[in-house]
Scaffold this motif. Sequence first.
Motif, PDB file in Angstrom:
ATOM      1  N   PRO A 184      -8.263 -10.209  -1.079  1.00 33.65           N
ATOM      2  CA  PRO A 184      -8.788 -10.742   0.183  1.00 33.65           C
ATOM      3  C   PRO A 184     -10.046  -9.980   0.590  1.00 33.65           C
ATOM      4  N   PRO A 185     -10.949 -10.629   1.326  1.00 29.62           N
ATOM      5  CA  PRO A 185     -12.234  -9.986   1.642  1.00 29.62           C
ATOM      6  C   PRO A 185     -12.100  -8.675   2.403  1.00 29.62           C
ATOM      7  N   TYR A 186     -11.167  -8.584   3.341  1.00 30.91           N
ATOM      8  CA  TYR A 186     -11.046  -7.339   4.104  1.00 30.91           C
ATOM      9  C   TYR A 186     -10.671  -6.173   3.200  1.00 30.91           C
ATOM     10  N   ARG A 187      -9.784  -6.416   2.216  1.00 27.33           N
ATOM     11  CA  ARG A 187      -9.368  -5.339   1.320  1.00 27.33           C
ATOM     12  C   ARG A 187     -10.495  -4.966   0.363  1.00 27.33           C
ATOM     13  N   PHE A 188     -11.231  -5.960  -0.108  1.00 27.96           N
ATOM     14  CA  PHE A 188     -12.367  -5.695  -0.992  1.00 27.96           C
ATOM     15  C   PHE A 188     -13.374  -4.791  -0.291  1.00 27.96           C
ATOM     16  N   ILE A 189     -13.717  -5.135   0.958  1.00 31.86           N
ATOM     17  CA  ILE A 189     -14.693  -4.352   1.714  1.00 31.86           C
ATOM     18  C   ILE A 189     -14.134  -2.970   2.031  1.00 31.86           C
ATOM     19  N   SER A 190     -12.873  -2.888   2.376  1.00 31.43           N
ATOM     20  CA  SER A 190     -12.253  -1.601   2.664  1.00 31.43           C
ATOM     21  C   SER A 190     -12.322  -0.686   1.449  1.00 31.43           C
ATOM     22  N   GLU A 191     -12.058  -1.217   0.268  1.00 27.33           N
ATOM     23  CA  GLU A 191     -12.112  -0.409  -0.953  1.00 27.33           C
ATOM     24  C   GLU A 191     -13.533   0.045  -1.250  1.00 27.33           C
ATOM     25  N   ARG A 192     -14.527  -0.833  -1.008  1.00 30.04           N
ATOM     26  CA  ARG A 192     -15.931  -0.435  -1.240  1.00 30.04           C
ATOM     27  C   ARG A 192     -16.324   0.681  -0.276  1.00 30.04           C
ATOM     28  N   ARG A 193     -15.864   0.593   0.961  1.00 29.35           N
ATOM     29  CA  ARG A 193     -16.200   1.631   1.935  1.00 29.35           C
ATOM     30  C   ARG A 193     -15.498   2.941   1.611  1.00 29.35           C
ATOM     31  N   LEU A 194     -14.290   2.871   1.078  1.00 25.09           N
ATOM     32  CA  LEU A 194     -13.609   4.085   0.644  1.00 25.09           C
ATOM     33  C   LEU A 194     -14.366   4.727  -0.512  1.00 25.09           C
ATOM     34  N   ASP A 195     -14.833   3.900  -1.457  1.00 19.57           N
ATOM     35  CA  ASP A 195     -15.654   4.424  -2.553  1.00 19.57           C
ATOM     36  C   ASP A 195     -16.893   5.121  -2.006  1.00 19.57           C
ATOM     37  N   GLN A 196     -17.518   4.505  -0.981  1.00 17.71           N
ATOM     38  CA  GLN A 196     -18.702   5.099  -0.378  1.00 17.71           C
ATOM     39  C   GLN A 196     -18.367   6.439   0.276  1.00 17.71           C
ATOM     40  N   ALA A 197     -17.226   6.498   0.962  1.00 24.29           N
ATOM     41  CA  ALA A 197     -16.815   7.746   1.596  1.00 24.29           C
ATOM     42  C   ALA A 197     -16.590   8.842   0.556  1.00 24.29           C
ATOM     43  N   LEU A 198     -15.946   8.510  -0.534  1.00 25.02           N
ATOM     44  CA  LEU A 198     -15.717   9.478  -1.603  1.00 25.02           C
ATOM     45  C   LEU A 198     -17.039  10.010  -2.146  1.00 25.02           C
ATOM     46  N   ASP A 199     -17.986   9.114  -2.354  1.00 29.32           N
ATOM     47  CA  ASP A 199     -19.292   9.518  -2.879  1.00 29.32           C
ATOM     48  C   ASP A 199     -20.033  10.419  -1.890  1.00 29.32           C
ATOM     49  N   LEU A 200     -20.007  10.056  -0.608  1.00 30.40           N
ATOM     50  CA  LEU A 200     -20.701  10.860   0.396  1.00 30.40           C
ATOM     51  C   LEU A 200     -20.065  12.245   0.534  1.00 30.40           C
ATOM     52  N   LEU A 201     -18.744  12.313   0.437  1.00 28.28           N
ATOM     53  CA  LEU A 201     -18.071  13.609   0.525  1.00 28.28           C
ATOM     54  C   LEU A 201     -18.414  14.501  -0.671  1.00 28.28           C
ATOM     55  N   LYS A 202     -18.588  13.882  -1.843  1.00 25.06           N
ATOM     56  CA  LYS A 202     -18.911  14.648  -3.042  1.00 25.06           C
ATOM     57  C   LYS A 202     -20.372  15.098  -3.072  1.00 25.06           C
ATOM     58  N   ARG A 203     -21.275  14.209  -2.639  1.00 29.13           N
ATOM     59  CA  ARG A 203     -22.695  14.405  -2.920  1.00 29.13           C
ATOM     60  C   ARG A 203     -23.547  14.760  -1.709  1.00 29.13           C
ATOM     61  N   SER A 204     -22.974  14.727  -0.509  1.00 36.26           N
ATOM     62  CA  SER A 204     -23.777  15.000   0.682  1.00 36.26           C
ATOM     63  C   SER A 204     -23.107  16.043   1.559  1.00 36.26           C
ATOM     64  N   ASP A 205     -23.895  16.561   2.494  1.00 35.51           N
ATOM     65  CA  ASP A 205     -23.364  17.503   3.483  1.00 35.51           C
ATOM     66  C   ASP A 205     -23.256  16.848   4.860  1.00 35.51           C
ATOM     67  N   LEU A 206     -23.209  15.508   4.886  1.00 36.15           N
ATOM     68  CA  LEU A 206     -23.097  14.813   6.160  1.00 36.15           C
ATOM     69  C   LEU A 206     -21.819  15.223   6.883  1.00 36.15           C
ATOM     70  N   PRO A 207     -21.872  15.381   8.197  1.00 34.61           N
ATOM     71  CA  PRO A 207     -20.645  15.677   8.954  1.00 34.61           C
ATOM     72  C   PRO A 207     -19.622  14.556   8.789  1.00 34.61           C
ATOM     73  N   LEU A 208     -18.357  14.907   8.920  1.00 35.17           N
ATOM     74  CA  LEU A 208     -17.303  13.901   8.776  1.00 35.17           C
ATOM     75  C   LEU A 208     -17.443  12.792   9.806  1.00 35.17           C
ATOM     76  N   ALA A 209     -17.896  13.118  11.011  1.00 39.70           N
ATOM     77  CA  ALA A 209     -18.078  12.103  12.050  1.00 39.70           C
ATOM     78  C   ALA A 209     -19.132  11.082  11.627  1.00 39.70           C
ATOM     79  N   THR A 210     -20.179  11.542  10.949  1.00 40.54           N
ATOM     80  CA  THR A 210     -21.229  10.631  10.479  1.00 40.54           C
ATOM     81  C   THR A 210     -20.700   9.732   9.366  1.00 40.54           C
ATOM     82  N   ILE A 211     -19.941  10.305   8.448  1.00 37.04           N
ATOM     83  CA  ILE A 211     -19.352   9.504   7.364  1.00 37.04           C
ATOM     84  C   ILE A 211     -18.391   8.463   7.942  1.00 37.04           C
ATOM     85  N   ALA A 212     -17.622   8.861   8.943  1.00 38.44           N
ATOM     86  CA  ALA A 212     -16.718   7.909   9.593  1.00 38.44           C
ATOM     87  C   ALA A 212     -17.500   6.738  10.171  1.00 38.44           C
TER      88      ALA A 212
END
Length: 301
Positions: free
Chosen positions: A241-269
Amino acid sequence: MPGLEAFGDRKFPAADLLLSSEGRGWQGVGLQVRSHPACDIPAPIPDEMEITLAIAGSASGRVERCAGGSFQKTAARSGTLWFCPIGVTEDSIRITEHLPEVLHIFLAKSQFESLSELSSRSLTPASVAYLADVNDELVRQICLRIYREAQEESSGGKLLVECLTQSLVAHLITSYSSDGPRLDLDHGSGHGKLDDVRLTRVLEYIQANIDQDISLSKLSDVACLSKHHFARAFREATGTPPYRFISERRLDQALDLLKRSDLPLATIAHVCRFSSQATFSRAFRRHVGVAPGEFRHRARI
């Protein structure tokens, strides 16, 4: 501008507010969970449809209400459903015993207007029946799924709630409205499959706008399908379903930002479209098993 939840604030001044969708950015739908004392409730004329579900009711308590000469006296057990359509003037509402947890879903008039456009005829929200003790497991499960999203926000939650609300309104019209028997949502403009060209266009749009709010209306426009048919067509084409597809893409993005950036958690959220760092952290822990800060620490060892 006050949201749909403001109606619940006016109608239930004596009830404690346990949970609200206020601030979630949901479109055309609002949610409140309240603990109701035994009392008489003021009855303003609603500008939206209200569906009430007793999450934790009472073994012996009742809800007594009257509108248009129809008097209803209902045992307020857990799982009991009530409908109050738009524009119904209730003469009286009385709760005889404390109800610990009651879910109120508020549906905007615009939800019914959108369905009118799809069916190419006017649908009247006030034509939905004023009912108590409704035995409808579909309505109950949709309401409970919206309730769970309010409890545990997900990054694709707004789109999920939009899809659920659309299905709920269509079911109310077809099953509980005098407009229902002639309503045919499986035929008409915008019906079709999501072919490879249109699917690619939708996926490219999602990728380009993953850090923005993505609505069902916009996705269906990109796909050149009606809102009613898009979610089903997307699931048939992708298996998700579209909501789950988008949720998974955003989780992938969060994982990447946590690995590769120093952005605050509030900004990633915020980038991942959560309403707060706290809701992001809870959702991340549910999916990954550790908190975002701990994941970042481990990824950099």
